[in-house]
Scaffold this active site. Structure first.
Site, PDB file in Angstrom:
ATOM      1  N   SER A  29     -10.949  -1.639   3.681  1.00 35.36           N
ATOM      2  CA  SER A  29     -10.131  -1.847   4.884  1.00 35.36           C
ATOM      3  C   SER A  29      -9.743  -0.484   5.445  1.00 35.36           C
ATOM      4  CB  SER A  29      -8.832  -2.572   4.549  1.00 35.36           C
ATOM      5  OG  SER A  29      -9.086  -3.827   4.006  1.00 35.36           O
ATOM      6  N   GLU A  76      -5.072   2.791   6.845  1.00 34.84           N
ATOM      7  CA  GLU A  76      -4.720   2.768   5.424  1.00 34.84           C
ATOM      8  C   GLU A  76      -5.411   3.971   4.762  1.00 34.84           C
ATOM      9  OE1 GLU A  76      -5.597  -0.988   3.319  1.00 34.84           O
ATOM     10  OE2 GLU A  76      -6.455   0.234   1.732  1.00 34.84           O
ATOM     11  N   ARG A 135       0.847  -1.210   0.000  1.00 28.15           N
ATOM     12  CA  ARG A 135       0.000   0.000   0.000  1.00 28.15           C
ATOM     13  C   ARG A 135       0.881   1.259   0.000  1.00 28.15           C
ATOM     14  NH1 ARG A 135      -3.173  -3.673  -0.536  1.00 28.15           N
ATOM     15  NH2 ARG A 135      -5.228  -3.855   0.400  1.00 28.15           N
TER      16      ARG A 135
HETATM   17  N1  EPU Z   1     -10.383 -11.874  10.144  1.00 30.90           N
HETATM   18  C1  EPU Z   1     -11.082 -12.116  11.306  1.00 30.90           C
HETATM   19  N2  EPU Z   1     -12.095 -11.284  11.631  1.00 30.90           N
HETATM   20  C2  EPU Z   1     -12.448 -10.235  10.872  1.00 30.90           C
HETATM   21  C3  EPU Z   1     -11.732  -9.973   9.688  1.00 30.90           C
HETATM   22  C4  EPU Z   1     -10.699 -10.812   9.333  1.00 30.90           C
HETATM   23  O1  EPU Z   1     -10.787 -13.057  12.031  1.00 30.90           O
HETATM   24  O2  EPU Z   1     -13.382  -9.526  11.244  1.00 30.90           O
HETATM   25  C5  EPU Z   1      -9.339 -12.790   9.747  1.00 30.90           C
HETATM   26  C6  EPU Z   1      -9.829 -13.598   8.545  1.00 30.90           C
HETATM   27  O3  EPU Z   1     -10.479 -14.762   8.950  1.00 30.90           O
HETATM   28  C7  EPU Z   1      -8.564 -13.912   7.791  1.00 30.90           C
HETATM   29  C8  EPU Z   1      -7.664 -12.744   8.130  1.00 30.90           C
HETATM   30  O4  EPU Z   1      -8.227 -12.079   9.260  1.00 30.90           O
HETATM   31  O5  EPU Z   1      -7.988 -15.093   8.257  1.00 30.90           O
HETATM   32  C9  EPU Z   1      -7.491 -11.773   6.973  1.00 30.90           C
HETATM   33  O6  EPU Z   1      -8.745 -11.272   6.562  1.00 30.90           O
HETATM   34  P1  EPU Z   1      -9.117 -11.097   5.020  1.00 30.90           P
HETATM   35  O7  EPU Z   1      -8.755 -12.278   4.262  1.00 30.90           O
HETATM   36  O8  EPU Z   1     -10.508 -10.605   4.986  1.00 30.90           O
HETATM   37  O9  EPU Z   1      -8.119 -10.000   4.455  1.00 30.90           O
HETATM   38  P2  EPU Z   1      -7.642  -8.690   5.130  1.00 30.90           P
HETATM   39  O10 EPU Z   1      -6.252  -8.832   5.602  1.00 30.90           O
HETATM   40  O11 EPU Z   1      -8.639  -8.282   6.119  1.00 30.90           O
HETATM   41  C10 EPU Z   1      -6.708  -7.626   2.891  1.00 30.90           C
HETATM   42  C11 EPU Z   1      -6.790  -6.278   2.246  1.00 30.90           C
HETATM   43  C12 EPU Z   1      -8.099  -6.115   1.507  1.00 30.90           C
HETATM   44  C13 EPU Z   1      -8.205  -7.209   0.469  1.00 30.90           C
HETATM   45  C14 EPU Z   1      -8.127  -8.557   1.194  1.00 30.90           C
HETATM   46  C15 EPU Z   1      -8.122  -9.700   0.232  1.00 30.90           C
HETATM   47  C16 EPU Z   1      -5.463  -4.839   3.665  1.00 30.90           C
HETATM   48  C17 EPU Z   1      -5.486  -3.754   4.690  1.00 30.90           C
HETATM   49  N3  EPU Z   1      -6.657  -5.259   3.260  1.00 30.90           N
HETATM   50  O12 EPU Z   1      -7.724  -7.655   3.897  1.00 30.90           O
HETATM   51  O13 EPU Z   1      -8.078  -4.851   0.855  1.00 30.90           O
HETATM   52  O14 EPU Z   1      -9.418  -7.109  -0.246  1.00 30.90           O
HETATM   53  O15 EPU Z   1      -6.889  -8.641   1.951  1.00 30.90           O
HETATM   54  O16 EPU Z   1      -6.874  -9.836  -0.337  1.00 30.90           O
HETATM   55  O17 EPU Z   1      -4.391  -5.271   3.262  1.00 30.90           O
HETATM   56  C18 EPU Z   1      -8.794  -2.603   1.016  1.00 30.90           C
HETATM   57  O18 EPU Z   1      -7.604  -2.291   0.979  1.00 30.90           O
HETATM   58  O19 EPU Z   1      -9.704  -1.737   1.088  1.00 30.90           O
HETATM   59  C19 EPU Z   1      -9.150  -3.991   0.984  1.00 30.90           C
HETATM   60  C20 EPU Z   1     -10.411  -4.389   1.089  1.00 30.90           C
END
Ligand code: EPU
Length: 334
Positions: free
Chosen positions: A234, A330, A163
């Site tokens: 996010s 972010e 990012r």
């Molecule tokens: N998780 C939880 N509880 C929650 C949310 C997440 O336990 O309420 C756990 C999930 O189960 C998973 C892990 O955290 O094991 C990661 O969650 P997720 O796969 O949803 O991805 P993320 O890290 O939350 C990132 C990006 C997203 C992108 C997704 C998919 C960042 C800050 N965010 O989210 O980007 O869509 O991966 O690759 O890196 C954005 O930037 O606006 C965005 C949506």
């Protein structure tokens, strides 16, 4: 088009009310150059606003908002394996992904349905499902704000990180992205390693369209549709901490979601940290933690920017108090 005291509610996906002292939108480079030469107030702050999908307006904006509305997607070069596609800064990011999928070009499909415009994609190095914009950006064509000369940044010159890019550091506030050239592949090469994708797509039968459809379905399931519920995706970045600190935490909290980053660091899922503290659905004023994904803060209807700031601060405080990890937004505060 130039307006004064312009309402920005439809120009930020949080749907927050805020006025820009000056708002300038343009659909040609000539209009942009002429504005910068003749009308631009150098004594005031300015901000280049694409789709407004990563922005939090905390108050009225006391300067100039510059908003690209340039359009155009065209193939500039190709051979039997690769194709170079030039896209104007004002194009909607997902319109480009849809175009690439329809033309059978590989590389952008995992980035389906990310809100925002093309111009922001190199600045923020947007990413999802194991792919980042940097993996397909060939070069970025910019205009100098100071003297309206053009400059091309190669992929390496953009210094992309998570990012992050040179446009947030050394070159911050100096350039406006005019258009971006992407390098896409003509032969099937999917990246389906990301956890939830593997379980829904069989690589042997995958097509560009099925991958795009699966990603849209996952995003629709977890993330609020900005047309219905205001949010900026996010809200926080996933923090990267020393591996030793992460290992100790993981011993204490075995369900914590972590990913190795090199040999010495670990990325922690901020969504997990926030969720583990019971924040899903938690609300301050009109700002609410999304019940399905704790990393997303939403406008529950009548939020003010300051409600979102308070909610974010409360989350940061609790996460730090419990885990000793400082999570940072972010989303950009304006
Ligand atoms: N998780 C939880 N509880 C929650 C949310 C997440 O336990 O309420 C756990 C999930 O189960 C998973 C892990 O955290 O094991 C990661 O969650 P997720 O796969 O949803 O991805 P993320 O890290 O939350 C990132 C990006 C997203 C992108 C997704 C998919 C960042 C800050 N965010 O989210 O980007 O869509 O991966 O690759 O890196 C954005 O930037 O606006 C965005 C949506």
């Amino acid at each position: 088009m130039k307006s004064e005291n312009f309402q920005l509610q439809n120009y930020n996906t949080f749907g927050l009310q805020a006025q820009a002292l000056v708002f300038f939108s343009y659909s040609s480079h000539e209009d942009l150059c002429s504005f910068l030469k003749n009308d631009f107030r150098r004594d005031l702050p300015f901000f280049i606003l694409g789709g407004g999908s990563n922005i939090l307006f905390t108050r009225n904006y006391p300067g100039t908002i510059i908003h690209p509305e340039t359009k155009g997607i065209s193939i500039v070069k190709e051979d039997s394996d690769t194709v170079f596609v030039n896209v104007a800064a004002g194009e909607i990011w997902d319109d480009f992904v849809k175009w690439a999928v329809e033309h059978n070009f590989y590389g952008a499909e995992n980035l389906s349905f990310i809100p925002g415009c093309i111009g922001a994609s190199p600045v923020q190095n947007i990413g999802a499902y194991g792919v980042e914009a940097k993996d397909i950006i060939h070069e970025v064509h910019c205009l100098s704000i100071a003297n309206q000369t053009e400059r091309m940044f190669s992929n390496a010159e953009c210094k992309f990180g998570y990012r992050d890019s040179i446009f947030k550091h050394e070159e911050a506030g100096k350039y406006i992205v005019l258009d971006v050239t992407f390098k896409l592949q003509k032969h099937a090469s999917f990246n389906l390693r990301y956890g939830s994708l593997q379980s829904v797509i069989d690589e042997s039968t995958a097509t560009l369209q099925t991958v795009r459809d699966a990603i849209i379905a996952i995003r629709k399931d977890k993330l609020p549709d900005p047309k219905e519920i205001g949010s900026a995706g996010s809200f926080f970045k996933n923090p990267v901490i020393p591996k030793a600190q992460a290992d100790a935490l993981k011993e204490q909290y075995p369900t914590m979601v972590t990913y190795p980053v090199g040999d010495e660091h670990t990325k922690i899922a901020a969504g997990w940290l926030i969720d583990s503290l019971g924040f899903k659905g938690f609300q301050i004023g009109g700002a609410k933690v999304h019940p399905k994904q704790a990393l997303v803060l939403t406008n529950a209807g009548d939020a003010e920017g300051s409600d979102v700031v308070k909610l974010a601060e409360e989350i940061q405080r609790k996460v730090f108090e419990t885990y000793g990890i400082a999570i940072v937004p972010e989303v950009i505060y304006l």
